[in-house]
Design a protein around this motif. Sequence first.
Motif, PDB file in Angstrom:
ATOM      1  N   UNK A  32      70.665  73.753  20.818  1.00 23.27           N
ATOM      2  CA  UNK A  32      71.480  73.501  22.003  1.00 23.27           C
ATOM      3  C   UNK A  32      72.543  72.487  21.619  1.00 23.27           C
ATOM      4  N   UNK A  33      73.651  72.413  22.373  1.00 24.03           N
ATOM      5  CA  UNK A  33      74.723  71.495  21.985  1.00 24.03           C
ATOM      6  C   UNK A  33      74.261  70.056  21.738  1.00 24.03           C
ATOM      7  N   UNK A  34      73.422  69.519  22.603  1.00 25.96           N
ATOM      8  CA  UNK A  34      73.004  68.122  22.399  1.00 25.96           C
ATOM      9  C   UNK A  34      72.198  67.969  21.108  1.00 25.96           C
ATOM     10  N   UNK A  35      71.446  69.003  20.730  1.00 23.42           N
ATOM     11  CA  UNK A  35      70.690  68.951  19.479  1.00 23.42           C
ATOM     12  C   UNK A  35      71.628  69.003  18.270  1.00 23.42           C
ATOM     13  N   UNK A  36      72.675  69.811  18.375  1.00 23.93           N
ATOM     14  CA  UNK A  36      73.653  69.896  17.295  1.00 23.93           C
ATOM     15  C   UNK A  36      74.363  68.556  17.114  1.00 23.93           C
ATOM     16  N   UNK A  37      74.726  67.920  18.218  1.00 21.18           N
ATOM     17  CA  UNK A  37      75.367  66.609  18.126  1.00 21.18           C
ATOM     18  C   UNK A  37      74.405  65.567  17.553  1.00 21.18           C
ATOM     19  N   UNK A  38      73.121  65.668  17.922  1.00 23.55           N
ATOM     20  CA  UNK A  38      72.124  64.752  17.351  1.00 23.55           C
ATOM     21  C   UNK A  38      72.038  64.925  15.836  1.00 23.55           C
ATOM     22  N   UNK A  39      72.079  66.173  15.377  1.00 24.45           N
ATOM     23  CA  UNK A  39      72.025  66.452  13.944  1.00 24.45           C
ATOM     24  C   UNK A  39      73.265  65.901  13.232  1.00 24.45           C
ATOM     25  N   UNK A  40      74.427  66.125  13.832  1.00 29.82           N
ATOM     26  CA  UNK A  40      75.663  65.588  13.258  1.00 29.82           C
ATOM     27  C   UNK A  40      75.593  64.062  13.214  1.00 29.82           C
ATOM     28  N   UNK A  41      75.076  63.458  14.273  1.00 27.39           N
ATOM     29  CA  UNK A  41      74.943  62.000  14.303  1.00 27.39           C
ATOM     30  C   UNK A  41      74.023  61.513  13.169  1.00 27.39           C
ATOM     31  N   UNK A  42      72.942  62.223  12.940  1.00 31.18           N
ATOM     32  CA  UNK A  42      72.025  61.847  11.851  1.00 31.18           C
ATOM     33  C   UNK A  42      72.729  61.945  10.497  1.00 31.18           C
ATOM     34  N   UNK A  43      73.499  63.021  10.282  1.00 30.07           N
ATOM     35  CA  UNK A  43      74.247  63.167   9.038  1.00 30.07           C
ATOM     36  C   UNK A  43      75.236  62.021   8.850  1.00 30.07           C
ATOM     37  N   UNK A  44      75.982  61.713   9.906  1.00 28.50           N
ATOM     38  CA  UNK A  44      77.000  60.668   9.784  1.00 28.50           C
ATOM     39  C   UNK A  44      76.369  59.292   9.610  1.00 28.50           C
ATOM     40  N   UNK A  45      75.227  59.061  10.233  1.00 27.64           N
ATOM     41  CA  UNK A  45      74.532  57.783  10.049  1.00 27.64           C
ATOM     42  C   UNK A  45      74.091  57.621   8.601  1.00 27.64           C
ATOM     43  N   UNK A  46      73.519  58.663   8.037  1.00 34.95           N
ATOM     44  CA  UNK A  46      73.104  58.608   6.632  1.00 34.95           C
ATOM     45  C   UNK A  46      74.291  58.365   5.710  1.00 34.95           C
ATOM     46  N   UNK A  47      75.395  59.061   5.979  1.00 35.70           N
ATOM     47  CA  UNK A  47      76.589  58.888   5.161  1.00 35.70           C
ATOM     48  C   UNK A  47      77.138  57.480   5.280  1.00 35.70           C
ATOM     49  N   UNK A  48      77.190  56.966   6.498  1.00 32.69           N
ATOM     50  CA  UNK A  48      77.692  55.607   6.703  1.00 32.69           C
ATOM     51  C   UNK A  48      76.815  54.593   5.970  1.00 32.69           C
ATOM     52  N   UNK A  49      75.508  54.818   5.969  1.00 31.21           N
ATOM     53  CA  UNK A  49      74.610  53.919   5.234  1.00 31.21           C
ATOM     54  C   UNK A  49      74.894  53.946   3.731  1.00 31.21           C
ATOM     55  N   UNK A  50      75.148  55.127   3.204  1.00 30.58           N
ATOM     56  CA  UNK A  50      75.469  55.253   1.779  1.00 30.58           C
ATOM     57  C   UNK A  50      76.800  54.572   1.484  1.00 30.58           C
ATOM     58  N   UNK A  51      77.789  54.795   2.346  1.00 31.51           N
ATOM     59  CA  UNK A  51      79.099  54.163   2.168  1.00 31.51           C
ATOM     60  C   UNK A  51      78.955  52.646   2.227  1.00 31.51           C
ATOM     61  N   UNK A  52      78.121  52.153   3.137  1.00 37.61           N
ATOM     62  CA  UNK A  52      77.889  50.707   3.246  1.00 37.61           C
ATOM     63  C   UNK A  52      77.347  50.161   1.921  1.00 37.61           C
TER      64      UNK A  52
END
Length: 88
Positions: A32-52
Amino acid sequence: MLALTLRYAEDNEKAADRYLRAALRFLMFDLYPHEAFDLVHAFTTDTTDIIRDLEGEEVASRINAALQRLIDHVKADATFMAELTALS
């Protein structure tokens, strides 16, 4: 790949917006859309942590803010959200 591509949102918001929309459409096969956004948020959080870890807090904060603006912009597009809902 999604998260690394979206990492460049602050440099080219228009291209990142198109890529995010395409990725969300792809994710609608079983979400569902909210689940897709949650998945995208998880991806971006992981990426931001790596960038940090690699580039420092200042760069990570700037990129995180750009990603959040991008996601908020897409969520605010009622026509696109209706399209995602129809795909789910």
